[in-house]
Design a protein around this motif. Structure first.
Motif, mmCIF file in Angstrom:
data_model
loop_
_atom_site.group_PDB
_atom_site.id
_atom_site.type_symbol
_atom_site.label_atom_id
_atom_site.label_comp_id
_atom_site.label_asym_id
_atom_site.label_seq_id
_atom_site.Cartn_x
_atom_site.Cartn_y
_atom_site.Cartn_z
ATOM 1 N N LYS A 249 74.941 -23.575 5.245
ATOM 2 C CA LYS A 249 76.393 -23.377 5.239
ATOM 3 C C LYS A 249 76.742 -22.128 6.046
ATOM 4 O O LYS A 249 76.346 -21.020 5.690
ATOM 5 N N ILE A 250 77.482 -22.337 7.140
ATOM 6 C CA ILE A 250 77.784 -21.249 8.062
ATOM 7 C C ILE A 250 78.572 -20.137 7.382
ATOM 8 O O ILE A 250 78.318 -18.942 7.603
ATOM 9 N N GLU A 251 79.510 -20.499 6.523
ATOM 10 C CA GLU A 251 80.340 -19.482 5.856
ATOM 11 C C GLU A 251 79.507 -18.560 4.983
ATOM 12 O O GLU A 251 79.894 -17.409 4.733
ATOM 13 N N SER A 252 78.328 -19.027 4.533
ATOM 14 C CA SER A 252 77.482 -18.211 3.664
ATOM 15 C C SER A 252 76.807 -17.072 4.398
ATOM 16 O O SER A 252 76.321 -16.121 3.774
ATOM 17 N N VAL A 253 76.739 -17.164 5.731
ATOM 18 C CA VAL A 253 76.076 -16.105 6.490
ATOM 19 C C VAL A 253 77.030 -15.384 7.442
ATOM 20 O O VAL A 253 76.615 -14.508 8.189
ATOM 21 N N LEU A 254 78.309 -15.748 7.388
ATOM 22 C CA LEU A 254 79.296 -15.127 8.282
ATOM 23 C C LEU A 254 79.407 -13.629 8.063
ATOM 24 O O LEU A 254 79.537 -12.851 9.014
ATOM 25 N N ASP A 255 79.401 -13.201 6.815
ATOM 26 C CA ASP A 255 79.627 -11.792 6.492
ATOM 27 C C ASP A 255 78.354 -10.955 6.509
ATOM 28 O O ASP A 255 78.391 -9.763 6.206
ATOM 29 N N CYS A 256 77.222 -11.573 6.846
ATOM 30 C CA CYS A 256 75.959 -10.838 6.872
ATOM 31 C C CYS A 256 75.893 -9.947 8.120
ATOM 32 O O CYS A 256 76.522 -10.229 9.133
ATOM 33 N N SER A 257 75.100 -8.907 8.041
ATOM 34 C CA SER A 257 74.827 -8.112 9.233
ATOM 35 C C SER A 257 74.035 -8.971 10.209
ATOM 36 O O SER A 257 73.445 -9.990 9.826
ATOM 37 N N SER A 258 74.020 -8.579 11.461
ATOM 38 C CA SER A 258 73.300 -9.360 12.465
ATOM 39 C C SER A 258 71.810 -9.446 12.137
ATOM 40 O O SER A 258 71.169 -10.481 12.358
ATOM 41 N N LEU A 259 71.257 -8.361 11.562
ATOM 42 C CA LEU A 259 69.842 -8.368 11.198
ATOM 43 C C LEU A 259 69.572 -9.328 10.046
ATOM 44 O O LEU A 259 68.607 -10.100 10.079
ATOM 45 N N MET A 260 70.418 -9.281 9.022
ATOM 46 C CA MET A 260 70.253 -10.180 7.880
ATOM 47 C C MET A 260 70.432 -11.632 8.309
ATOM 48 O O MET A 260 69.670 -12.527 7.904
ATOM 49 N N ARG A 261 71.440 -11.893 9.151
ATOM 50 C CA ARG A 261 71.709 -13.258 9.599
ATOM 51 C C ARG A 261 70.527 -13.813 10.401
ATOM 52 O O ARG A 261 70.114 -14.955 10.206
ATOM 53 N N ALA A 262 69.976 -12.993 11.286
ATOM 54 C CA ALA A 262 68.828 -13.426 12.079
ATOM 55 C C ALA A 262 67.651 -13.763 11.176
ATOM 56 O O ALA A 262 66.939 -14.745 11.388
ATOM 57 N N ARG A 263 67.454 -12.929 10.153
ATOM 58 C CA ARG A 263 66.338 -13.172 9.225
ATOM 59 C C ARG A 263 66.547 -14.481 8.461
ATOM 60 O O ARG A 263 65.624 -15.280 8.290
ATOM 61 N N LEU A 264 67.768 -14.706 7.988
ATOM 62 C CA LEU A 264 68.070 -15.930 7.252
ATOM 63 C C LEU A 264 67.888 -17.165 8.131
ATOM 64 O O LEU A 264 67.352 -18.190 7.681
ATOM 65 N N LEU A 265 68.322 -17.087 9.376
ATOM 66 C CA LEU A 265 68.167 -18.217 10.287
ATOM 67 C C LEU A 265 66.687 -18.510 10.535
ATOM 68 O O LEU A 265 66.260 -19.677 10.552
ATOM 69 N N ARG A 266 65.888 -17.466 10.728
ATOM 70 C CA ARG A 266 64.455 -17.670 10.941
ATOM 71 C C ARG A 266 63.786 -18.269 9.705
ATOM 72 O O ARG A 266 62.938 -19.158 9.809
#
Length: 444
Positions: A249-266
Motif C-alpha cells: 500500500k503506497i499510502e503506508s510508506v508515503l510519510d516515511c523518510s527516504s531511507l526507511m522507504r528504500a529499506r521497506l521496498l527492498r
C-alpha cells in the motif's frame, strides 16, 4: 583431521530432527569431493537418506568425463547421483558466472522438497572472495554479509557446513584420506573477477595479514547480524503496509523518510524472492511507478518480474507473454484449454451443481447467438452491457469499475458471439445473453 567432520556434524546438528534427505551439490572439485565423503559418513551414522546432484553445464570439453568420475565416486560411497544437464543463454548482458550459478541452483531446486537439506561446499576462502566482490560493487551491509551458513531455499534448507573451514584445511583432509578430485581449468582464468581475487589479491592479503580471512568472516557475520536486526525492527511496519496478493500500500510508506522507504521496498522485493535492485532502479520504482499519475499504467522490469501499480498499491507480477492475438472457437459441451497455463474454459448445459472453489462460473443463455462462439483475450474496442447495469460501457471502463489490474485485463477470457461480448469470465454476462440454460466455467 576429525575436526572437519566435527564442524560438519555441528552445522547439521540443530536440523537433524527435521531432515528427511540430504542433497549434495556435487561438482567434483575438491570442496564438494570432501563434502561428499563427510555427508556419506554422516548419512550412514544418522540413518538419513542422501543423494548427490551434479550440474553439467557443458562449458568444458572435459564436462562428460567429470560427470562420469562423479558417478564413480558416488557409486563407491553408495550415494545415488543425478546428473542435470543445463544450457546457458549467453546472448544477454549477464555474466557467464551468474548464468552458470543461476542455472546450477535452478537444477538443484528440482530435487528439493520439504524437509530436505541442500549442502554446498563453500568455505572461508570463498567467503573472503564474495566479500571482496561485494566491496568492489559498492554493496551495503546486506551484500557485505556475503554467504549465510544457513538459509531457506523454497521449503528446503541450504546449509554450508564448511563455511568456517579454510581451503587449506579442506585440501589437507582430501590428501590425508587419499581422495582425488576434478580440476576445472576455468578456475585459472583470471578474466573472471573471482579467479583474479583468488590468485592475485587474496595471497598478498593473507601474506601480509595471515588472519585476514577470519577477520573478513567476522565482518560478514556482523553485517549479517545488523541486517537481521534491521529486518526485525522494521518488519511490523512492512506487515502494516502489505495488502492482498502481497501488494504494498503506497499510502503506508508515503510519510516515511527516504531511507526507511528504500529499506521497506527492498524488504518487500526480497520477500518475493526478487534480485535486489540497484539504487537507480529503486529510485525509478518510487518516482516512475509509485508516484506516477493516477491514469498512468507504469511498470518497472526487474529480472523476470515486473513491478506495477494499481489502486494505489504496488504489485509484483511475473513477466507474461502477450495473448492479444490468441483466439479459439468453443461449442456447448466442449472444454477448451487456454494458453499460458490459464486453465480450461467449458460450456455446458446448466445442471444446478455448485462450481468448485477453483472455478469461476457464469449462467447465461445461448439462444440469441448468431455466430460460432469464440474465446479471446483482447478487450480493445469492445463494448458490453453487464446484466444489472443501466447502460453499456467500453471494456476499458468496465475493467476499471470491476477493479481488475491492467496486467490481468488481457489474461481474462472473453466469450464472443461474432463481434458481441457474451461474457467476461469471473466478472459478468452481457444483458443480451442473460439466462439460465447454459453455464460457462473457467477452471484455473
Amino acid at each position: 583431521m576429525s575436526h572437519l567432520y566435527q564442524a560438519f556434524s555441528s552445522a547439521l546438528e540443530s536440523h537433524l530432527s527435521s531432515i528427511n534427505r540430504i542433497v549434495i551439490a556435487f561438482s567434483g572439485g575438491v570442496d564438494s569431493r570432501v563434502l561428499l565423503e563427510l555427508a556419506a559418513r554422516y548419512s550412514r551414522e544418522q540413518g538419513v537418506d542422501c543423494i548427490a546432484v551434479h550440474v553439467h553445464h557443458g562449458l568444458s570439453s572435459n564436462a562428460d568425463d567429470w560427470a562420469e568420475q562423479c558417478h564413480q565416486w558416488c557409486l563407491e560411497l553408495g550415494v545415488t547421483l543425478y546428473v542435470e544437464r543445463v544450457s546457458l543463454d549467453t546472448s544477454g548482458s549477464e555474466s557467464l558466472e551468474k548464468l552458470a550459478r543461476d542455472a546450477r541452483y535452478g537444477a538443484l531446486k528440482t530435487h528439493l522438497h520439504k524437509g530436505n537439506v541442500l549442502l554446498t561446499g563453500q568455505h572461508q576462502d570463498d567467503q573472503l572472495e564474495t566479500f571482496l566482490l561485494a566491496l568492489k560493487r559498492g554493496s551495503g551491509p546486506k551484500g557485505l554479509s556475503s554467504m549465510a551458513k544457513v538459509m531457506s531455499i523454497g521449503e528446503a534448507t541450504l546449509i554450508r557446513p564448511l563455511i568456517g573451514s579454510s581451503r587449506q584445511e579442506i585440501e589437507a583432509y582430501a590428501k590425508h584420506n587419499g581422495l582425488t578430485w576434478v580440476e576445472d581449468e576455468s578456475n585459472q582464468d583470471q578474466r573472471f573477477d573471482r579467479n583474479f581475487i583468488r590468485h592475485e589479491v587474496t595471497p598478498k592479503l593473507v601474506e601480509r595479514w595471515p588472519s585476514f580471512p577470519e577477520s573478513v568472516a567476522r565482518s560478514a557475520q556482523l553485517c549479517a547480524e545488523q541486517e537481521l536486526l534491521l529486518d526485525e525492527l522494521i518488519a511490523p511496519k512492512l506487515d502494516q503496509a502489505l495488502g492482498l496478493h502481497n501488494s504494498l500500500k503506497i499510502e503506508s510508506v508515503l510519510d516515511c523518510s527516504s531511507l526507511m522507504r528504500a529499506r521497506l521496498l527492498r524488504m518487500w522485493l526480497s520477500k518475493s524472492g526478487l534480485t535486489m535492485p540497484s539504487q537507480k532502479q529503486l529510485a525509478l520504482l518510487w518516482s516512475e511507478v509509485a508516484c506516477a499519475q493516477q491514469d498512468a499504467n507504469p511498470v518497472l522490469v526487474l529480472g523476470d518480474a515486473e513491478v506495477r501499480r494499481f489502486d494505489n498499491r504496488l504489485f509484483i507480477v511475473e513477466s507474461q507473454p502477450s495473448l492479444e492475438a490468441w483466439q479459439a472457437e468453443i461449442q456447448l459441451g466442449q472444454s477448451l484449454e487456454l494458453p499460458d497455463q490459464l486453465g480450461f474454459l467449458s460450456l455446458r448445459a446448466s445442471s444446478g451443481v455448485v462450481s468448485k472453489g477453483s472455478e469461476d462460473s457464469l449462467k447465461l443463455s445461448l439462444s440469441n447467438t448468431t455466430n460460432p462462439l469464440k474465446v479471446i483475450f483482447n478487450p480493445e474496442g469492445l463494448v458490453a452491457h453487464p446484466v444489472g447495469r443501466g447502460h453499456s460501457r467500453k471494456m476499458k471502463k468496465l475493467f476499471q469499475e470491476y477493479k481488475i489490474p491492467s496486467w490481468l485485463r488481457r489474461r481474462t477470457p472473453i466469450l464472443m458471439d461474432g463481434e458481441n461480448v457474451v461474457a467476461v469470465m469471473g466478472l459478468f454476462v452481457d444483458k443480451r445473453y442473460q439466462g439460465q440454460d447454459c453455464e460457462a466455467v473457467w477452471s484455473k
